[in-house]
Design a protein around this motif. Structure first.
Motif, PDB file in Angstrom:
ATOM      1  N   ALA A 115       2.296 -13.967  11.177  1.00 41.57           N
ATOM      2  CA  ALA A 115       1.391 -14.805  11.977  1.00 41.57           C
ATOM      3  C   ALA A 115       0.598 -14.015  13.000  1.00 41.57           C
ATOM      4  O   ALA A 115      -0.389 -14.525  13.549  1.00 41.57           O
ATOM      5  CB  ALA A 115       2.185 -15.906  12.673  1.00 41.57           C
ATOM      6  N   ASP A 116       0.991 -12.778  13.257  1.00 41.62           N
ATOM      7  CA  ASP A 116       0.241 -11.922  14.180  1.00 41.62           C
ATOM      8  C   ASP A 116      -0.752 -11.022  13.459  1.00 41.62           C
ATOM      9  O   ASP A 116      -1.397 -10.172  14.083  1.00 41.62           O
ATOM     10  CB  ASP A 116       1.214 -11.064  15.001  1.00 41.62           C
ATOM     11  CG  ASP A 116       2.109 -11.913  15.894  1.00 41.62           C
ATOM     12  OD1 ASP A 116       1.584 -12.866  16.514  1.00 41.62           O
ATOM     13  OD2 ASP A 116       3.319 -11.643  15.964  1.00 41.62           O
ATOM     14  N   GLY A 117      -0.843 -11.183  12.148  1.00 45.29           N
ATOM     15  CA  GLY A 117      -1.822 -10.426  11.378  1.00 45.29           C
ATOM     16  C   GLY A 117      -1.320  -9.130  10.782  1.00 45.29           C
ATOM     17  O   GLY A 117      -2.070  -8.430  10.090  1.00 45.29           O
ATOM     18  N   GLU A 118      -0.054  -8.790  11.029  1.00 40.58           N
ATOM     19  CA  GLU A 118       0.483  -7.538  10.493  1.00 40.58           C
ATOM     20  C   GLU A 118       0.800  -7.701   9.011  1.00 40.58           C
ATOM     21  O   GLU A 118       1.403  -8.695   8.593  1.00 40.58           O
ATOM     22  CB  GLU A 118       1.746  -7.142  11.262  1.00 40.58           C
ATOM     23  CG  GLU A 118       1.481  -6.899  12.742  1.00 40.58           C
ATOM     24  CD  GLU A 118       2.766  -6.914  13.572  1.00 40.58           C
ATOM     25  OE1 GLU A 118       3.789  -7.422  13.058  1.00 40.58           O
ATOM     26  OE2 GLU A 118       2.732  -6.442  14.714  1.00 40.58           O
ATOM     27  N   ILE A 119       0.410  -6.731   8.200  1.00 40.61           N
ATOM     28  CA  ILE A 119       0.587  -6.818   6.758  1.00 40.61           C
ATOM     29  C   ILE A 119       2.059  -6.675   6.380  1.00 40.61           C
ATOM     30  O   ILE A 119       2.725  -5.713   6.757  1.00 40.61           O
ATOM     31  CB  ILE A 119      -0.260  -5.751   6.040  1.00 40.61           C
ATOM     32  CG1 ILE A 119      -1.754  -6.059   6.223  1.00 40.61           C
ATOM     33  CG2 ILE A 119       0.085  -5.710   4.542  1.00 40.61           C
ATOM     34  CD1 ILE A 119      -2.683  -5.011   5.620  1.00 40.61           C
ATOM     35  N   ILE A 120       2.549  -7.665   5.631  1.00 39.95           N
ATOM     36  CA  ILE A 120       3.907  -7.637   5.097  1.00 39.95           C
ATOM     37  C   ILE A 120       3.895  -7.034   3.694  1.00 39.95           C
ATOM     38  O   ILE A 120       4.749  -6.245   3.325  1.00 39.95           O
ATOM     39  CB  ILE A 120       4.501  -9.062   5.049  1.00 39.95           C
ATOM     40  CG1 ILE A 120       4.565  -9.667   6.456  1.00 39.95           C
ATOM     41  CG2 ILE A 120       5.884  -9.057   4.400  1.00 39.95           C
ATOM     42  CD1 ILE A 120       4.938 -11.146   6.469  1.00 39.95           C
ATOM     43  N   LYS A 121       2.878  -7.439   2.915  1.00 40.10           N
ATOM     44  CA  LYS A 121       2.755  -6.948   1.542  1.00 40.10           C
ATOM     45  C   LYS A 121       1.294  -6.928   1.136  1.00 40.10           C
ATOM     46  O   LYS A 121       0.546  -7.863   1.433  1.00 40.10           O
ATOM     47  CB  LYS A 121       3.558  -7.849   0.583  1.00 40.10           C
ATOM     48  CG  LYS A 121       3.542  -7.387  -0.856  1.00 40.10           C
ATOM     49  CD  LYS A 121       4.390  -8.315  -1.740  1.00 40.10           C
ATOM     50  CE  LYS A 121       4.395  -7.840  -3.185  1.00 40.10           C
ATOM     51  NZ  LYS A 121       5.216  -8.731  -4.059  1.00 40.10           N
ATOM     52  N   SER A 122       0.868  -5.849   0.480  1.00 44.96           N
ATOM     53  CA  SER A 122      -0.494  -5.747  -0.029  1.00 44.96           C
ATOM     54  C   SER A 122      -0.493  -5.852  -1.542  1.00 44.96           C
ATOM     55  O   SER A 122       0.470  -5.442  -2.200  1.00 44.96           O
ATOM     56  CB  SER A 122      -1.127  -4.413   0.390  1.00 44.96           C
ATOM     57  OG  SER A 122      -1.478  -4.431   1.749  1.00 44.96           O
ATOM     58  N   TYR A 123      -1.579  -6.373  -2.082  1.00 42.87           N
ATOM     59  CA  TYR A 123      -1.730  -6.505  -3.526  1.00 42.87           C
ATOM     60  C   TYR A 123      -2.910  -5.641  -3.964  1.00 42.87           C
ATOM     61  O   TYR A 123      -4.005  -5.743  -3.397  1.00 42.87           O
ATOM     62  CB  TYR A 123      -1.953  -7.968  -3.906  1.00 42.87           C
ATOM     63  CG  TYR A 123      -0.794  -8.852  -3.521  1.00 42.87           C
ATOM     64  CD1 TYR A 123       0.199  -9.169  -4.444  1.00 42.87           C
ATOM     65  CD2 TYR A 123      -0.658  -9.337  -2.215  1.00 42.87           C
ATOM     66  CE1 TYR A 123       1.287  -9.960  -4.091  1.00 42.87           C
ATOM     67  CE2 TYR A 123       0.421 -10.126  -1.853  1.00 42.87           C
ATOM     68  CZ  TYR A 123       1.388 -10.433  -2.793  1.00 42.87           C
ATOM     69  OH  TYR A 123       2.467 -11.207  -2.424  1.00 42.87           O
ATOM     70  N   ASP A 124      -2.679  -4.793  -4.933  1.00 40.50           N
ATOM     71  CA  ASP A 124      -3.708  -3.854  -5.376  1.00 40.50           C
ATOM     72  C   ASP A 124      -4.636  -4.546  -6.380  1.00 40.50           C
ATOM     73  O   ASP A 124      -4.292  -4.688  -7.560  1.00 40.50           O
ATOM     74  CB  ASP A 124      -3.056  -2.619  -6.006  1.00 40.50           C
ATOM     75  CG  ASP A 124      -4.068  -1.514  -6.270  1.00 40.50           C
ATOM     76  OD1 ASP A 124      -5.283  -1.771  -6.117  1.00 40.50           O
ATOM     77  OD2 ASP A 124      -3.654  -0.397  -6.643  1.00 40.50           O
ATOM     78  N   ASN A 125      -5.784  -4.972  -5.903  1.00 37.76           N
ATOM     79  CA  ASN A 125      -6.749  -5.672  -6.755  1.00 37.76           C
ATOM     80  C   ASN A 125      -7.915  -4.784  -7.174  1.00 37.76           C
ATOM     81  O   ASN A 125      -8.936  -5.279  -7.666  1.00 37.76           O
ATOM     82  CB  ASN A 125      -7.288  -6.902  -6.011  1.00 37.76           C
ATOM     83  CG  ASN A 125      -6.214  -7.947  -5.768  1.00 37.76           C
ATOM     84  OD1 ASN A 125      -5.449  -8.276  -6.668  1.00 37.76           O
ATOM     85  ND2 ASN A 125      -6.149  -8.472  -4.552  1.00 37.76           N
ATOM     86  N   ARG A 126      -7.782  -3.463  -6.991  1.00 33.69           N
ATOM     87  CA  ARG A 126      -8.913  -2.564  -7.265  1.00 33.69           C
ATOM     88  C   ARG A 126      -9.332  -2.591  -8.738  1.00 33.69           C
ATOM     89  O   ARG A 126     -10.527  -2.599  -9.049  1.00 33.69           O
ATOM     90  CB  ARG A 126      -8.565  -1.139  -6.844  1.00 33.69           C
ATOM     91  CG  ARG A 126      -8.513  -0.944  -5.319  1.00 33.69           C
ATOM     92  CD  ARG A 126      -8.046   0.439  -4.953  1.00 33.69           C
ATOM     93  NE  ARG A 126      -6.653   0.676  -5.380  1.00 33.69           N
ATOM     94  CZ  ARG A 126      -6.005   1.813  -5.194  1.00 33.69           C
ATOM     95  NH1 ARG A 126      -6.616   2.838  -4.605  1.00 33.69           N
ATOM     96  NH2 ARG A 126      -4.751   1.948  -5.603  1.00 33.69           N
ATOM     97  N   MET A 127      -8.363  -2.630  -9.650  1.00 34.28           N
ATOM     98  CA  MET A 127      -8.704  -2.664 -11.072  1.00 34.28           C
ATOM     99  C   MET A 127      -9.436  -3.958 -11.425  1.00 34.28           C
ATOM    100  O   MET A 127     -10.411  -3.948 -12.181  1.00 34.28           O
ATOM    101  CB  MET A 127      -7.429  -2.532 -11.908  1.00 34.28           C
ATOM    102  CG  MET A 127      -7.672  -2.588 -13.421  1.00 34.28           C
ATOM    103  SD  MET A 127      -8.667  -1.202 -14.020  1.00 34.28           S
ATOM    104  CE  MET A 127      -7.409   0.099 -13.967  1.00 34.28           C
TER     105      MET A 127
END
Length: 412
Positions: A115-127
């Motif tokens: 809720a403070d904006g810190e990334i918990i998990k990223s998803y690689d959508n580059r492809m």
């Protein structure tokens, strides 16, 4: 694989079995003008649907059409071969339907944040972005804030899966948990408003518009939304009956007075008892507090009546989520905390219907204390909701020359 028009029944079955947004449902399809809605899917060699999306069309530059798939289409975006086939086929389909350009905003996560904006998990959508780019579907970037031309990219979502009501309460902020308890002590209730009483909701909604300085929709829009979603959309109202509340306060006041008499009797027998003196002070304070509430409540009844509409919201739900879309509250009655009761009752509704996500919906994505929606963010944070950041928009001009002229002259 085959790219085909699919039936409403096929679309309903596919979106029932595959995670999808409420805008990608048969209910929403049937709410559209059928001549302007397209159900486009892919079938494998066995005739099974492996991708589906609803696209709506609208007029663009008088002679052309603009197509849009809201939070769609629905497919496995990790399957690049399927992505390639679907969107290449889509381009061919749109060319046959006099399409000027198409807009997509797939329901695909870019980042999961706290809720403070810190990334918990990223998803690689580059492809995925690269594949769509090669097919002419240009990604529009990662904007923050509200937009009049795009769906919100940032959603506040509470995960309900495998959690009991007690666990959900325990994981909330202390003050949020306390506020929910206070609404129950005061007797705040939640009811479903029939469509004929949309005005009660809209009156509170207008108060929110005035408070935040925006104008969104008129009353008939919310009536049509309820009709369109046929029971999957409802207006929920938090209210309080002050006659009931003042009766409970008087009962509490009488109980406290009886307890005070017992303490005074005990002090007569043991005038130096520190324990009884402390009890006497505490009970006196509680009696005075209860009396103030009785007096204040009586005064409110005299001026405003005994039934107070505190807060209201319109909700939509599907197999996967309960969506908290638009709401309003009366700032004069903030002390009754109707918004907290409203959220808690609808969270419990989701649990009763085995729905795993409670979607508080949009925030700006600006996590600073200067954010225009800072107070809203803090409210949602109190319920222990995380922030889901979505991939954003893709635009493909089907007739690039005319599209660029339209952009240049400001007509798109």
């Amino acid at each position: 694989m085959q790219f085909v028009n699919i039936t409403p029944e096929e679309f309903a079955e596919f979106t029932h079995n595959n995670f999808s947004h409420y805008t990608q449902t048969r209910v929403n399809y049937e709410a559209q003008d059928q001549s302007d809605a397209h159900l486009l899917g892919v079938k494998n060699k066995n005739g099974e649907i492996i991708a589906a999306g609803m696209f709506t069309e609208a007029r663009a530059l008088k002679f052309f059409k603009y197509f849009y798939s809201q939070r769609g289409p629905v497919l496995d975006y990790n399957n690049i071969a399927l992505v390639n086939f679907y969107f290449k086929s889509l381009t061919s389909y749109l060319k046959k339907h006099n399409c000027l350009y198409v807009l997509l905003d797939p329901y695909i996560l870019e980042n999961l944040r706290n809720a403070d904006g810190e990334i918990i998990k990223s998803y690689d959508n580059r492809m995925l972005i690269s594949t769509l780019d090669q097919l002419g579907y240009k990604h529009q970037g990662y904007p923050a804030g509200y937009s009049k031309t795009s769906q919100i990219r940032w959603l506040s979502v509470l995960d309900l899966k495998n959690k009991t009501e007690q666990q959900l309460l325990k994981e909330m902020d202390y003050q949020t948990r306390r506020n929910i308890k206070r609404t129950e002590e005061m007797g705040v209730k939640v009811t479903t408003l029939p469509i004929e009483e949309t005005e009660r909701f809209f009156k509170l909604f207008k108060m929110a518009e005035e408070k935040h300085g925006f104008s969104f929709r008129d009353e008939p829009y919310f009536e049509e939304l309820q009709k369109a979603y046929k029971g999957y959309a409802s207006l929920q109202l938090a209210y309080i009956d002050l006659n009931e509340y003042i009766a409970s306060l008087k009962e509490k006041h009488n109980t406290l007075n009886k307890q005070l008499l017992e303490v005074e009797t005990a002090l007569t027998e043991s005038p130096n008892s520190k324990k009884q003196k402390t009890k006497h002070t505490q009970l006196t304070q509680q009696i005075n507090s209860a009396q103030r509430k009785i007096d204040d409540t009586a005064a409110t009844i005299a001026t405003d009546g005994s039934i107070l509409d505190l807060a209201a919201a319109i909700y939509i739900y599907n197999d996967y989520e309960v969506y908290y879309l638009s709401s309003g509250s009366n700032p004069n009655y903030n002390a009754y905390m109707g918004a907290y009761k409203l959220q808690w009752e609808m969270i419990k509704f989701a649990k009763r219907h085995n729905i795993d996500r409670y979607n508080f919906y949009g925030i700006t994505g600006d996590f600073s204390e200067d954010a225009e929606d800072y107070g809203v963010q803090q409210f949602k944070k109190g319920f222990n909701a995380d922030v889901e950041e979505y991939i954003g928009d893709f635009v493909k001009p089907i007739k690039p020359l005319v599209y660029n002229i339209g952009k240049l002259i400001g007509k798109l």
